[in-house]
Design an enzyme around this catalytic site. Structure first.
Site, PDB file in Angstrom:
ATOM      1  CB  SER A   7      -0.955  -0.042   1.196  1.00  0.00           C
ATOM      2  OG  SER A   7      -1.958   0.941   1.090  1.00  0.00           O
TER       3      SER A   7
ATOM      4  CG  ASP B  93      -6.719  -2.439  -3.746  1.00  0.00           C
ATOM      5  OD1 ASP B  93      -7.122  -1.364  -3.262  1.00  0.00           O
ATOM      6  OD2 ASP B  93      -5.517  -2.779  -3.746  1.00  0.00           O
TER       7      ASP B  93
ATOM      8  CG  HIS C 113      -6.020  -1.708  -0.026  1.00  0.00           C
ATOM      9  ND1 HIS C 113      -5.069  -1.506  -1.007  1.00  0.00           N
ATOM     10  CD2 HIS C 113      -5.552  -1.072   1.079  1.00  0.00           C
ATOM     11  CE1 HIS C 113      -4.093  -0.766  -0.520  1.00  0.00           C
ATOM     12  NE2 HIS C 113      -4.344  -0.494   0.748  1.00  0.00           N
TER      13      HIS C 113
END
Length: 406
Positions: A192, A346, A376
């Site tokens: 991320s 995501d 995610h």
């Protein structure tokens, strides 16, 4: 010391906070598609996070602590005991806190070195939060892992996190023999926001002749651009946990400016001048995303008027150290072998797909792993509070298998 006491006092309110949050924050409107891995467990995780946010808002309004401070405390994770297979020590690399994981087993050759940058939107996350993940990677790949605690936003704005990650990486590479690591086998890795930082560090080091070349970069559902929050994945997954479209823009603005003013204009695309949007269209465009990823509902982009005042506050979004997808081809061409993991459900999926194409177009070898049932943040949930997400384990194992192949 205040937060643990507060939490004990407020625990009876936690269940109520979750229920209130469902109404106040619109929990029923959050979308969990049928194809998502372990939907019932995901709903439970979502309820905890939404309840935390609601309780944090209450604490902030009463002046006891900020919502972000409370969120960090709750996300901190439990302390793990001694790992029989690893030496673990907390150190500082160039004044940046790090945690080093070294396999105890003897090795007949120097090990790989993996520098790990955690996720959390540049706002959340810590060494403890990612302890499970880093232990797993170190054990299973038999590598030395260095987890980096970079400074967090909004207290520390861009480029603080990037600079901390860069400085810690350079320190490790210049003192590598001390850890029994092969200088030709150093990998940067992150998920991320950490994937963003890994990509930025990799680009910076690509042009350095005074350091060993990175062996690889591992980017786990990375966020790589803030020009277009209307790519197909942003519309398809706008309400899918654990990262919503609005929160993605919120985190990027917190990292850049220390606040999230003009979030709506950024979401609508009013923050980028037309000529600049045209310039970057060759890299940031739905046209570069395979058609199979556009099958689910994609909302056409409504033309919006450019707002110069907003651009003045966010123009650093065009810097590759903040948005690595915008790096020039001359830089991308020098990048090391890469691993990119994306998740179907995501909002950041298309950032990964676009970077995959950029790397391949520039002759960089890419291993791509796509979790069709992933969302995610699933990697850090591979073993969460006593229950597991199989897709998270598959994703983490794909990372380990790539590292072992190097």
């Amino acid at each position: 010391a205040l937060l643990p006491a507060l939490l004990l006092l407020l625990l009876p309110l936690a269940a109520l906070a979750v229920a209130v949050a469902a109404v106040i924050l619109g929990l029923p409107s959050y979308e969990i598609p049928p194809g998502v891995n372990q939907p019932a467990k995901l709903r439970l995780v979502l309820a905890v996070l939404v309840g935390t946010a609601a309780l944090g808002k209450i604490l902030e309004k009463t002046g006891l602590c900020s919502q972000i401070t409370f969120g960090r405390y709750v996300r901190q994770g439990r302390k793990l005991g001694v790992d029989p297979k690893l030496f673990i020590q907390d150190l500082q690399f160039n004044k940046v806190p790090v945690r080093v994981y070294q396999p105890k087993a003897t090795s007949d050759r120097r090990r790989k070195g993996i520098i790990f940058f955690h996720g959390g939107g540049w706002v959340f996350g810590s060494l403890d939060t990612y302890e499970n993940v880093c232990r797993y990677i170190s054990r299973e790949s038999e590598s030395v892992v260095v987890s980096v605690q970079y400074r967090l936003a909004p207290e520390h704005k861009y480029p603080a996190a990037y600079e901390d990650c860069l400085h810690a990486t350079i320190h490790f590479m210049t003192d590598i023999e001390h850890y029994g690591v092969d200088p030709a086998n150093v990998i940067v890795c992150g998920d991320s926001a950490g994937g963003n930082l890994a990509a930025a560090v990799s680009q910076t080091l690509a042009g350095r002749s005074d350091l060993p070349k990175l062996r690889a970069q591992v980017l786990i559902y990375p966020g790589l651009q803030a020009l277009d929050f209307n790519l197909p994945s942003y519309h398809q997954n706008r309400g899918v946990p654990l990262l919503f479209r609005e929160r993605a823009a919120f985190f990027a603005l917190q990292y850049l400016n220390g606040h999230a003013l003009h979030m709506q204009e950024v979401l609508e695309g009013s923050h980028i001048p037309p000529d600049m949007r045209l310039k970057y269209r060759k890299w940031v465009s739905p046209d570069n995303i395979p058609e199979k990823f556009k099958v689910r509902g994609v909302k056409p982009l409504r033309p919006t008027d450019f707002i110069a005042e907003v651009y003045e506050t966010v123009k650093r979004f065009c810097e590759p150290n903040l948005c690595p997808l915008l790096a020039e081809d001359a830089v991308v061409h020098q990048l090391p072998e890469s691993f990119i993991l994306t998740c179907e459900y995501d909002v950041l999926r298309d950032d990964g797909l676009l970077y995959k194409k950029r790397l391949e177009d520039n002759g960089v070898r890419v291993t791509w792993y796509h979790l069709e049932d992933g969302f995610h943040g699933i990697i850090s949930l591979y073993d969460y509070c006593g229950f597991s997400f199989p897709a998270g384990k598959r994703g983490l194992d794909s990372v380990v298998n790539f590292l072992k192949s190097l």
